[in-house]
Design a protein around this motif. Structure first.
Motif, PDB file in Angstrom:
ATOM      1  N   ASN A  94      -9.955  -9.674   5.220  1.00 26.97           N
ATOM      2  CA  ASN A  94     -10.147  -8.593   6.204  1.00 26.97           C
ATOM      3  C   ASN A  94      -9.618  -7.273   5.666  1.00 26.97           C
ATOM      4  O   ASN A  94     -10.162  -6.205   5.959  1.00 26.97           O
ATOM      5  CB  ASN A  94      -9.423  -8.935   7.508  1.00 26.97           C
ATOM      6  N   ILE A  95      -8.495  -7.374   4.952  1.00 30.41           N
ATOM      7  CA  ILE A  95      -7.866  -6.190   4.360  1.00 30.41           C
ATOM      8  C   ILE A  95      -7.396  -6.579   2.954  1.00 30.41           C
ATOM      9  O   ILE A  95      -7.392  -7.761   2.592  1.00 30.41           O
ATOM     10  CB  ILE A  95      -6.667  -5.673   5.193  1.00 30.41           C
ATOM     11  N   CYS A  96      -6.977  -5.601   2.184  1.00 32.63           N
ATOM     12  CA  CYS A  96      -6.342  -5.881   0.895  1.00 32.63           C
ATOM     13  C   CYS A  96      -4.830  -5.904   1.108  1.00 32.63           C
ATOM     14  O   CYS A  96      -4.277  -4.997   1.743  1.00 32.63           O
ATOM     15  CB  CYS A  96      -6.683  -4.808  -0.131  1.00 32.63           C
ATOM     16  N   ILE A  97      -4.182  -6.940   0.573  1.00 29.44           N
ATOM     17  CA  ILE A  97      -2.728  -7.073   0.649  1.00 29.44           C
ATOM     18  C   ILE A  97      -2.223  -7.287  -0.772  1.00 29.44           C
ATOM     19  O   ILE A  97      -2.519  -8.320  -1.388  1.00 29.44           O
ATOM     20  CB  ILE A  97      -2.314  -8.266   1.539  1.00 29.44           C
ATOM     21  N   SER A  98      -1.502  -6.299  -1.291  1.00 34.53           N
ATOM     22  CA  SER A  98      -1.080  -6.341  -2.690  1.00 34.53           C
ATOM     23  C   SER A  98       0.445  -6.272  -2.733  1.00 34.53           C
ATOM     24  O   SER A  98       1.031  -5.294  -2.282  1.00 34.53           O
ATOM     25  CB  SER A  98      -1.713  -5.170  -3.453  1.00 34.53           C
ATOM     26  N   VAL A  99       1.069  -7.320  -3.257  1.00 37.13           N
ATOM     27  CA  VAL A  99       2.521  -7.470  -3.214  1.00 37.13           C
ATOM     28  C   VAL A  99       3.130  -7.213  -4.600  1.00 37.13           C
ATOM     29  O   VAL A  99       2.632  -7.738  -5.608  1.00 37.13           O
ATOM     30  CB  VAL A  99       2.894  -8.898  -2.733  1.00 37.13           C
ATOM     31  N   ASN A 100       4.159  -6.394  -4.631  1.00 37.01           N
ATOM     32  CA  ASN A 100       4.949  -6.148  -5.842  1.00 37.01           C
ATOM     33  C   ASN A 100       4.099  -5.659  -7.021  1.00 37.01           C
ATOM     34  O   ASN A 100       3.650  -4.525  -7.006  1.00 37.01           O
ATOM     35  CB  ASN A 100       5.771  -7.384  -6.225  1.00 37.01           C
ATOM     36  N   GLU A 101       3.876  -6.531  -8.013  1.00 34.75           N
ATOM     37  CA  GLU A 101       3.145  -6.103  -9.227  1.00 34.75           C
ATOM     38  C   GLU A 101       1.637  -6.031  -8.992  1.00 34.75           C
ATOM     39  O   GLU A 101       0.898  -5.603  -9.884  1.00 34.75           O
ATOM     40  CB  GLU A 101       3.458  -7.041 -10.399  1.00 34.75           C
ATOM     41  N   GLU A 102       1.193  -6.449  -7.801  1.00 35.06           N
ATOM     42  CA  GLU A 102      -0.232  -6.314  -7.475  1.00 35.06           C
ATOM     43  C   GLU A 102      -0.502  -4.854  -7.096  1.00 35.06           C
ATOM     44  O   GLU A 102       0.207  -4.282  -6.271  1.00 35.06           O
ATOM     45  CB  GLU A 102      -0.609  -7.274  -6.351  1.00 35.06           C
ATOM     46  N   VAL A 103      -1.518  -4.278  -7.725  1.00 36.73           N
ATOM     47  CA  VAL A 103      -1.790  -2.837  -7.570  1.00 36.73           C
ATOM     48  C   VAL A 103      -2.708  -2.600  -6.373  1.00 36.73           C
ATOM     49  O   VAL A 103      -2.381  -1.853  -5.451  1.00 36.73           O
ATOM     50  CB  VAL A 103      -2.427  -2.276  -8.866  1.00 36.73           C
ATOM     51  N   VAL A 104      -3.858  -3.218  -6.402  1.00 36.89           N
ATOM     52  CA  VAL A 104      -4.849  -3.120  -5.320  1.00 36.89           C
ATOM     53  C   VAL A 104      -5.671  -4.410  -5.267  1.00 36.89           C
ATOM     54  O   VAL A 104      -5.605  -5.241  -6.171  1.00 36.89           O
ATOM     55  CB  VAL A 104      -5.837  -1.926  -5.516  1.00 36.89           C
ATOM     56  N   HIS A 105      -6.423  -4.557  -4.176  1.00 34.13           N
ATOM     57  CA  HIS A 105      -7.435  -5.605  -4.002  1.00 34.13           C
ATOM     58  C   HIS A 105      -6.848  -7.012  -3.902  1.00 34.13           C
ATOM     59  O   HIS A 105      -7.568  -7.997  -4.154  1.00 34.13           O
ATOM     60  CB  HIS A 105      -8.509  -5.556  -5.097  1.00 34.13           C
ATOM     61  N   LEU A 137       5.554  -5.073 -13.700  1.00 30.85           N
ATOM     62  CA  LEU A 137       6.450  -4.251 -12.876  1.00 30.85           C
ATOM     63  C   LEU A 137       5.724  -3.817 -11.591  1.00 30.85           C
ATOM     64  O   LEU A 137       4.503  -3.828 -11.529  1.00 30.85           O
ATOM     65  CB  LEU A 137       6.924  -3.036 -13.674  1.00 30.85           C
ATOM     66  N   PRO A 138       6.494  -3.420 -10.557  1.00 28.51           N
ATOM     67  CA  PRO A 138       5.877  -3.116  -9.257  1.00 28.51           C
ATOM     68  C   PRO A 138       4.939  -1.908  -9.288  1.00 28.51           C
ATOM     69  O   PRO A 138       5.007  -1.054 -10.175  1.00 28.51           O
ATOM     70  CB  PRO A 138       7.076  -2.816  -8.348  1.00 28.51           C
ATOM     71  N   SER A 139       4.097  -1.852  -8.266  1.00 28.42           N
ATOM     72  CA  SER A 139       3.127  -0.779  -8.091  1.00 28.42           C
ATOM     73  C   SER A 139       3.120  -0.358  -6.622  1.00 28.42           C
ATOM     74  O   SER A 139       3.439  -1.156  -5.739  1.00 28.42           O
ATOM     75  CB  SER A 139       1.742  -1.298  -8.491  1.00 28.42           C
ATOM     76  N   ALA A 140       2.757   0.905  -6.371  1.00 20.58           N
ATOM     77  CA  ALA A 140       2.676   1.406  -4.995  1.00 20.58           C
ATOM     78  C   ALA A 140       1.375   2.171  -4.790  1.00 20.58           C
ATOM     79  O   ALA A 140       0.781   2.685  -5.754  1.00 20.58           O
ATOM     80  CB  ALA A 140       3.869   2.305  -4.680  1.00 20.58           C
ATOM     81  N   HIS A 141       0.944   2.266  -3.543  1.00 24.51           N
ATOM     82  CA  HIS A 141      -0.376   2.831  -3.201  1.00 24.51           C
ATOM     83  C   HIS A 141      -0.307   3.436  -1.807  1.00 24.51           C
ATOM     84  O   HIS A 141       0.082   2.743  -0.859  1.00 24.51           O
ATOM     85  CB  HIS A 141      -1.389   1.675  -3.238  1.00 24.51           C
ATOM     86  N   PHE A 142      -0.650   4.708  -1.702  1.00 28.57           N
ATOM     87  CA  PHE A 142      -0.784   5.351  -0.389  1.00 28.57           C
ATOM     88  C   PHE A 142      -2.150   6.031  -0.340  1.00 28.57           C
ATOM     89  O   PHE A 142      -2.604   6.600  -1.349  1.00 28.57           O
ATOM     90  CB  PHE A 142       0.310   6.408  -0.176  1.00 28.57           C
ATOM     91  N   GLU A 143      -2.767   6.016   0.829  1.00 31.25           N
ATOM     92  CA  GLU A 143      -4.103   6.607   0.967  1.00 31.25           C
ATOM     93  C   GLU A 143      -4.297   7.198   2.353  1.00 31.25           C
ATOM     94  O   GLU A 143      -4.003   6.543   3.360  1.00 31.25           O
ATOM     95  CB  GLU A 143      -5.165   5.521   0.737  1.00 31.25           C
ATOM     96  N   HIS A 144      -4.777   8.421   2.372  1.00 30.59           N
ATOM     97  CA  HIS A 144      -5.239   9.045   3.617  1.00 30.59           C
ATOM     98  C   HIS A 144      -6.659   9.540   3.416  1.00 30.59           C
ATOM     99  O   HIS A 144      -7.058   9.924   2.306  1.00 30.59           O
ATOM    100  CB  HIS A 144      -4.379  10.261   3.988  1.00 30.59           C
ATOM    101  N   MET A 145      -7.396   9.600   4.522  1.00 27.47           N
ATOM    102  CA  MET A 145      -8.704  10.258   4.566  1.00 27.47           C
ATOM    103  C   MET A 145      -8.505  11.666   5.071  1.00 27.47           C
ATOM    104  O   MET A 145      -7.870  11.876   6.103  1.00 27.47           O
ATOM    105  CB  MET A 145      -9.611   9.541   5.554  1.00 27.47           C
TER     106      MET A 145
END
Ligand code: MG
Length: 260
Positions: A72-83, A235-243
């Motif tokens: 339903n959504i993408c859930i990316s934990v720690n070293e997971e970047v996206v998808h 190593l960890p990754s972070a992601h922020f997104e706005h429209m």
């Protein structure tokens, strides 16, 4: 009908009404999912919860089935970047940082937004630096999203924050136009290249989405699930997104938190 040029989409006022609503519902679901995520849940449970919240809006997931995406959504934990895909065998821990990325499709329009948050344990300084830099980079990108500027001005603003914070700026995935379709032209890279990109005009809607890594910018896709993108160094990754809607004046953040 939206006017589609070769490299950009200008939305009509009527479309913007629908896009604004889809984006606001998407923001509400994002904030509810982040509020309800707790250690001990599996990422599959979090995905199911997100699916229920999306259904409760009267819309549907813009991600489920997109290119065959199974969640339903993408859930990316720690070293997971996206998808990342919600999994029944992945239990969330207090020390995890979780990125959620989601969209609600309703009335022929869709939202797209992402946020990264910790699950309660204090973050190591390097991780806190990463998360805060990514958040600041999004703010800097939005500030550059003004009519008359070019896509490259957004890219430069985002990249500069990453450079100063000494984090890896992901190059393989980029922001994009959004609104009627989930992905519309133009691309919005998080780094400066030889491409200036189109000039920003009122009626453009951009999903600006810095993805920063604590270490190397390099990423790789899971060979088994075909979706999950991870940092190459673990190593960890972070992601922020706005429209963001480009206007005659200040950019309008369509996925800003708001209670309806
Ligand atoms: Mg996006």
């Amino acid at each position: 009908m939206m006017s589609v040029r070769r490299n950009t989409v200008i939305h009509t006022p009527e479309e913007i009404v629908r896009i604004r609503r889809a984006a606001q519902l998407t923001a509400n679901v994002r904030d509810e999912v982040a509020r309800l995520a707790v250690p001990g849940m599996t990422t599959k449970e979090l995905d199911d919860l997100a699916g229920s919240l999306i259904a409760a809006t009267g819309g549907e997931s813009a991600f489920l089935g997109y290119g065959g995406f199974p969640g339903n959504i993408c859930i990316s934990v720690n070293e997971e970047v996206v998808h990342g895909i919600g999994r029944p065998d992945r239990v969330l821990l207090p020390t995890d940082i979780v990125s959620i990325d989601l969209g609600v499709r309703i009335d022929g329009a869709c939202g797209d937004t992402a946020v990264t948050f910790g699950l309660g344990a204090p973050m190591p300084p390097a991780v806190q630096n990463l998360v805060e830099a990514t958040r600041r980079a999004l703010a800097a990108g939005i500030a550059a999203a003004r009519a008359g500027n070019y896509i490259r001005d957004i890219s430069a603003a985002v990249e500069e924050v990453g450079r100063r914070a000494h984090v890896g700026v992901v190059r393989d995935y980029v922001g994009h136009g959004c609104g009627i379709r989930l992905h519309e032209p133009p691309e919005v890279p998080n780094f400066v290249s030889s491409m200036k990109g189109p000039k920003l005009e009122p009626g453009m809607v951009l999903a600006i989405e810095p993805m920063f890594n604590q270490g190397s910018f390099k990423v790789k896709t899971d060979r088994i699930d075909g979706w999950t993108v991870r940092t190459s160094d673990g190593l960890p990754s972070a992601h922020f997104e706005h429209m963001v809607l480009i206007t005659e004046n200040e950019p309008e953040i369509l996925t800003w938190p708001k209670t309806m």
